[in-house]
Scaffold this active site. Structure first.
Site, PDB file in Angstrom:
ATOM      1  CD  GLN A 167       3.579  -5.872  -0.307  1.00 11.95           C
ATOM      2  OE1 GLN A 167       4.459  -5.486  -1.082  1.00 11.95           O
ATOM      3  NE2 GLN A 167       2.374  -5.342  -0.276  1.00 11.95           N
ATOM      4  CG  ASP A 313      -0.706   0.050   4.399  1.00 13.65           C
ATOM      5  OD1 ASP A 313       0.229   0.429   3.668  1.00 13.65           O
ATOM      6  OD2 ASP A 313      -1.038  -1.138   4.511  1.00 13.65           O
ATOM      7  NE  ARG A 344      -0.036   5.071  -0.240  1.00 11.77           N
ATOM      8  CZ  ARG A 344      -0.400   3.841   0.080  1.00 11.77           C
ATOM      9  NH1 ARG A 344       0.073   3.271   1.181  1.00 11.77           N
ATOM     10  NH2 ARG A 344      -1.232   3.168  -0.695  1.00 11.77           N
TER      11      ARG A 344
END
Ligand code: S3P
Length: 427
Positions: A167, A313, A344
């Site tokens: 990103q 991910d 997470r």
């Protein structure tokens, strides 16, 4: 917010295609908007995050229409955007806010971009710093969204990022399209390179290597046709389900297998999963193929270092797999997981403990000892799609019923997931 009850299943089998790759879909929309002329996008993901990008672009004056073959985007060229009338909303999507910021930094108007509570809590200094080095001015409170981006002429930079983030890299490269000269960014380990590849598909030479990427500005994009492959991050849930359930085999067709995303395949191979990949076909610089996985006797593995950006991910679903693997699975160097849509590391550890797994949280990862039977439990999704999706798979092999709280967040990346899971599973 809806809850979902999942009962254990006997096996999973069949052939499926998963929705379009989310990362590639964002980039297809953004680059199509930047190009001059019409771009048709086929296979675009209808995930809520991608919808967020579409709506932001629409608020910036970009026109799009659906036809039988896909979505047609009327490109505005790099300077054709119009000042939005209100704050633009990136929803839950880090990719939307960070990539669009690179473009907004070069416009001759100011834009405010924000998002939901989770996004407003995520770090933005990582893009504010390089964009300000390039000459933009960005207002924020404590480097968090909402960001008010005062755009203007940009200068090229050579930026050494301390984090491996596609990103951040993409944000800098997009801003670099507007600057004179070569804008370069290096990163500690290679992150996904979809922006670099897609820039080439739009006629812009993006120089990239293992250590980083660069663009020579000013550069203009040429409209093209984009065919988005299936999302390997979504496929991952079915690959693990087939590995864990007995007498199971699942075939995933048209899955994107860009090497910077293939960590899930390598990690499952390292865990001795019975997984196979056909030779790939390359369209728009992005390889795609069929992947098959079947019931496997998994072994623990060590996942760390440059592997981490390639499975960033997929770590939650790999952690589920690890509970069924013989021996210890160690995940290290993954502190970035704490600042995703939820923390997470904590979300996986807390929920797995509720299901009876042997799991320990470390500051930058997890240590999981297996195999341990799992029992049904009340799972908190923390409104994080990858947590809800991962624990839906854990529920298939648990004893008793599992409730996933806030399960509708799966639409962020994988609309239709529960229906597809129901179709493929056998009681
Ligand atoms: C993405 C990059 C990754 C990933 C995210 C999508 C992208 O984030 O976790 O789901 O499309 O560029 P970071 O770049 O922050 O690691």
């Amino acid at each position: 917010m809806s809850d979902r009850i999942i009962t254990p299943k006997r096996r999973i089998s069949g052939e499926i295609s998963v929705p379009g790759d989310k990362s590639i879909s964002h980039r297809a929309l953004i680059l199509a908007a930047l190009a001059e002329g019409e771009t048709r996008i086929k296979g675009l993901s209808s995930a809520r995050d991608v919808e967020s990008t579409r709506k932001c672009l629409r608020d910036l004056g970009v026109r799009m229409k659906k036809d039988r073959k896909g979505l047609v985007v009327s490109g505005k060229g790099k300077y054709g955007f119009t000042k939005p009338k209100k704050v633009i909303d990136a929803g839950n999507s880090g990719t939307t806010i960070r990539l669009l910021s690179g473009i907004l930094a070069a416009q001759n108007f100011a834009t405010t971009i924000s998002g939901d509570a989770s996004l407003r809590n995520r770090p933005m200094r990582r893009i504010i710093e390089p964009l300000e080095n390039m000459g933009a001015h960005i207002e924020s409170a404590a480097y968090k969204a909402p960001l008010t981006i005062h755009g203007g002429p940009l200068r090229s930079i050579d930026y050494a990022s301390t984090i491996a983030s596609a990103q951040v890299k993409s944000c800098v490269l997009l801003a670099g399209l507007y600057a004179n000269g070569i804008t370069r960014i290096t990163e500690p380990s290679p992150s996904r390179d979809h922006t670099e590849r897609m820039l080439e598909a739009f006629g812009v030479q993006a120089q990239y290597s293992q250590g980083g990427a660069g663009v020579k500005g000013p550069a203009n994009l040429r409209a093209t046709e984009i065919i988005v492959p299936g999302d390997i991050s979504s496929a991952a849930f079915f690959l693990v389900a087939a590995s864990l359930l007995p007498d199971s085999e699942i075939t995933l067709i048209n899955v994107g297998v860009n090497p910077t995303r293939l960590g899930i395949y390598d990690a499952l191979l390292a865990m001795k999963a019975l997984i196979h990949m056909d030779p790939a076909e390359v369209i728009n610089m992005e390889p795609r193929t069929t992947i098959t996985a079947r019931s496997s006797r998994l072994h623990g593995a060590s996942l760390a270092g440059s592997m981490i950006p390639r499975i960033i991910d997929e770590i939650p679903i790999l952690a589920i797999a690890a509970t069924q693997a013989q021996g210890t699975t160690t995940i290290r160097d993954a502190a970035e997981l704490r600042i995703k849509e939820s923390d997470r590391i904590a979300a996986v550890a807390t929920n797995l403990q509720k299901m009876g797994a042997n799991v320990r949280e470390t500051k930058d990862g997890l240590i999981i000892n297996g195999p341990t039977p799992l029992r049904g439990a009340q799972i908190d999704s923390y409104n994080d799609h990858r947590i809800a999706l991962s624990f839906a798979i854990a529920a298939l092999i648990a004893q008793g019923e599992t409730t996933i709280k806030g399960a509708d967040c799966v639409d962020i990346s994988f609309p239709g997931f529960f229906q597809l899971l129901d179709q493929m599973c056998h009681d």
